[in-house]
Design an enzyme around this catalytic site. Structure first.
Site, mmCIF file in Angstrom:
data_model
loop_
_atom_site.group_PDB
_atom_site.id
_atom_site.type_symbol
_atom_site.label_atom_id
_atom_site.label_comp_id
_atom_site.label_asym_id
_atom_site.label_seq_id
_atom_site.Cartn_x
_atom_site.Cartn_y
_atom_site.Cartn_z
ATOM 1 N N CYS A 150 20.148 6.926 6.844
ATOM 2 C CA CYS A 150 19.767 6.180 5.738
ATOM 3 C C CYS A 150 19.037 6.995 4.765
ATOM 4 O O CYS A 150 18.234 7.920 5.264
ATOM 5 C CB CYS A 150 18.595 4.537 6.465
ATOM 6 S SG CYS A 150 18.332 3.473 4.869
ATOM 7 N N GLU B 158 26.308 8.837 8.654
ATOM 8 C CA GLU B 158 26.757 7.187 8.631
ATOM 9 C C GLU B 158 27.473 6.627 6.865
ATOM 10 O O GLU B 158 27.040 6.807 6.186
ATOM 11 C CB GLU B 158 25.691 6.366 8.590
ATOM 12 C CG GLU B 158 25.296 6.726 10.573
ATOM 13 C CD GLU B 158 24.650 5.799 10.775
ATOM 14 O OE1 GLU B 158 24.638 4.088 10.953
ATOM 15 O OE2 GLU B 158 23.986 6.158 12.061
ATOM 16 N N GLY C 122 15.926 15.539 -8.362
ATOM 17 C CA GLY C 122 16.150 16.103 -7.557
ATOM 18 C C GLY C 122 16.163 16.226 -6.019
ATOM 19 O O GLY C 122 16.283 16.622 -5.346
ATOM 20 N N SER D 248 27.856 15.528 -4.954
ATOM 21 C CA SER D 248 27.467 16.680 -5.837
ATOM 22 C C SER D 248 26.904 17.628 -4.928
ATOM 23 O O SER D 248 26.947 18.740 -4.737
ATOM 24 C CB SER D 248 26.344 15.584 -6.692
ATOM 25 O OG SER D 248 25.449 17.197 -7.528
ATOM 26 N N CYS E 98 -8.641 1.620 2.875
ATOM 27 C CA CYS E 98 -7.241 2.176 3.661
ATOM 28 C C CYS E 98 -7.743 3.579 4.704
ATOM 29 O O CYS E 98 -7.936 4.417 2.659
ATOM 30 C CB CYS E 98 -5.863 2.115 3.095
ATOM 31 S SG CYS E 98 -4.590 2.688 3.650
ATOM 32 N N CYS F 223 1.030 -1.451 0.291
ATOM 33 C CA CYS F 223 -0.166 -0.382 -0.432
ATOM 34 C C CYS F 223 0.718 0.934 -0.082
ATOM 35 O O CYS F 223 1.634 1.093 1.638
ATOM 36 C CB CYS F 223 -1.040 -0.030 1.161
ATOM 37 S SG CYS F 223 -2.025 1.560 1.535
ATOM 38 N N HIS G 177 -8.097 -3.505 0.311
ATOM 39 C CA HIS G 177 -6.978 -3.320 1.484
ATOM 40 C C HIS G 177 -7.278 -1.373 1.139
ATOM 41 O O HIS G 177 -7.327 -0.306 1.545
ATOM 42 C CB HIS G 177 -6.291 -2.884 1.600
ATOM 43 C CG HIS G 177 -5.151 -2.521 2.648
ATOM 44 N ND1 HIS G 177 -5.213 -2.466 4.002
ATOM 45 C CD2 HIS G 177 -4.577 -1.231 1.572
ATOM 46 C CE1 HIS G 177 -4.312 -1.064 4.237
ATOM 47 N NE2 HIS G 177 -4.050 -0.734 3.558
#
Length: 383
Positions: A247, A281, A258, A294, A155, A135, A151
Site C-alpha cells: 500500500c 500488489e 515527486g 511514469s 504529545c 495528531c 493533546h
C-alpha cells in the site's frame, strides 16, 4: 436510483443516489458515474434532475476496479468484468456496499485541513463525523478541537517511531532534510493501525486497518530540525516473495512534488538489496497506476538508452522491476516483439529521445523541482 446531477462546472452528469438525509436540509449523497469515487458528495435536492429513460447507462458498462484486477495484470487497457474468484468478488461487493458513503467531512492534520475522499472506519459507531482531528506526529485521533489542542501541547512524539534508514539534505523553505523511518507493525501496532485508518480516507480499496503485525511500514517525513512531519508511507508484507509494496499513500498537501516516485524508487532499491525482483500488489489506484507507469517508463527507457540492446530479463534484473511490468512498459512504446517463443526488445532511439524531450518540456512548463531518491543515502542491509 440513477439521476442527472449538477457538478461544479454547472453541467449535469449521470449519477447514482447512494443515500438520503433530511437534516439540516434535504440532501442526496451521489456518485457521479463518469468520475472517480473520491468525488462523491452530498448535494442539495435542487441540484438533481430525473434521468431520461433513454439516458440510463447500461449496468454492464459499470465495472469496478476490483473486478478488473486479474484482467488488468495481463492487459491494463481491457475493461471486461470477469471475477475469477466468487468468494473474493462477494467480499469486494460487501466491502464496497459498506463503504459507499464518506463518513468524515473534514480532517484537521497539523497545519492542514483536508477533505477526505473515501470512507474510513474511524469511530465506527458514528455514521457522520463533521470534523476529525488527527495528531500529525502520533496519529491519535479525536472529535474535539479542545481535546486536540491539549493533546498537541502534551504529545512528546516529534518524529515517527522506528529506525531511521534514510536522510538527505534539501532546501525547501523551512524543510532542511527528508527522512524515511522503518517500522515493524508488531512493534508499533497502534501507530501503524492509526496510519492505516488515515490512509483509508484517501485510498478506496484499502481493506486492512488493524492487522498490521506481518507488515513493515516505511514512513517519509519532511524535517525542519525540530520536527519531522509525515508526508506519506508505503507498507510491505513480511515474507512475501512476489510483492515489494502492499500500500502506498502521499497525503494530499504533499502530492505533485515527486514523493510518490520517491517511495516507489525506495521500494525497488530495497528489493535489489534483498536480491529480489518486485512488483506492487494489485489493484493499483488510478493515481497509483499513473505514478508507477511514469516510474517504469523512465527507468526502463533510461536503461535502454544507456546500455543499448538488452534482453527483457536483463532489464528486469538490473532495475528490480518484474518481467511482466517491463513487458507492459515496452509494449506501450511498441518496443517489443515476439520471436520463436520469446519476447525480445525492439529498441527505437527516436521514441526514447522523444519521451525524455517531452518529459523535460513538461517539467520546465510546470516549473517543477521534484524531490529525488538517492540510493547512497539509504542505510539498509539485507537481514
Amino acid at each position: 436510483t440513477r439521476v442527472l446531477c449538477k457538478w461544479k462546472d454547472n453541467n449535469f452528469y449521470p449519477a447514482e443516489v447512494i443515500q438520503e438525509r433530511q437534516k439540516p436540509k434535504p440532501e442526496y449523497y451521489v456518485h457521479y458515474l463518469p468520475f472517480n469515487k473520491r468525488l462523491d458528495r452530498w448535494v442539495d435536492v435542487r441540484e438533481v434532475r430525473a434521468m431520461p429513460a433513454e439516458g440510463i447507462p447500461a449496468p454492464s458498462s459499470m465495472v469496478t476496479r476490483f473486478h478488473k484486477r486479474k484482467r488488468e495484470e495481463t492487459n491494463p487497457a481491457e475493461h471486461i468484468e470477469d471475477p475469477s474468484n466468487p468468494e473474493l468478488a462477494q467480499f469486494e461487493k460487501d466491502h464496497e456496499e459498506a463503504t459507499k458513503v464518506r463518513n468524515v467531512d473534514r480532517v484537521v492534520f497539523g497545519r492542514y485541513e483536508m477533505q477526505p475522499w473515501y470512507y474510513s472506519p474511524y469511530l465506527s459507531n458514528l455514521l457522520h463525523i463533521p470534523t476529525l482531528y488527527i495528531c500529525e506526529f502520533c496519529l491519535k485521533y479525536m472529535r474535539s478541537g479542545a481535546t486536540y489542542k491539549n493533546h498537541f501541547k502534551k504529545c512528546s512524539l516529534k518524529r515517527p517511531p522506528g529506525k531511521l534508514i534514510y536522510r538527505d539534505s534539501v532546501s525547501y523553505g523551512k524543510v532542511k532534510s527528508i527522512s524515511v523511518y522503518e517500522l515493524h507493525g508488531n512493534e508499533h501496532k497502534l501507530y501503524c493501525q492509526n496510519f492505516c485508518l488515515l490512509a483509508k480516507l484517501f485510498l478506496d480499496h484499502k481493506t486492512l486497518y488493524f492487522y498490521v503485525s506481518p507488515f513493515k511500514f516505511y514512513v517519509l517525513t519532511e524535517d525542519t530540525g525540530k520536527t519531522s512531519r509525515i508526508v506519506g508511507y508505503f507498507s510491505k508484507e513480511l515474507g512475501n516473495e512476489e510483492y515489494n509494496l502492499a500500500c502506498i499513500l502521499i497525503l494530499p498537501p504533499y502530492q505533485q512534488k515527486g514523493y510518490g516516485r520517491f517511495l516507489i524508487a525506495l521500494s525497488y532499491e530495497l528489493s535489489k538489496r534483498e536480491e529480489k525482483i518486485g512488483t506492487p500488489e494489485r489493484p493499483l489506484s488510478d493515481m497509483g497506476r499513473v505514478c508507477y507507469k511514469s516510474y517504469w517508463n523512465d527507468t526502463v527507457l533510461s536503461l535502454i538508452r544507456d546500455e543499448g540492446n538488452l534482453t527483457l530479463k536483463e532489464i528486469s534484473d538490473e532495475t528490480g522491476i518484474a518481467f511482466n511490468d517491463v513487458l507492459e512498459t515496452l509494449n506501450s512504446f511498441n518496443m517489443v516483439k515476439y520471436w520463436k517463443g520469446q519476447y525480445m526488445l525492439n529498441p527505437n532511439p527516436k521514441v526514447i529521445e522523444e519521451h525524455f524531450r517531452k518529459k523535460e518540456q513538461r517539467a520546465k512548463k510546470a516549473k517543477l523541482r521534484p524531490v529525488k531518491f538517492n540510493p547512497k543515502k539509504l542505510s539498509y542491509k539485507k537481514t
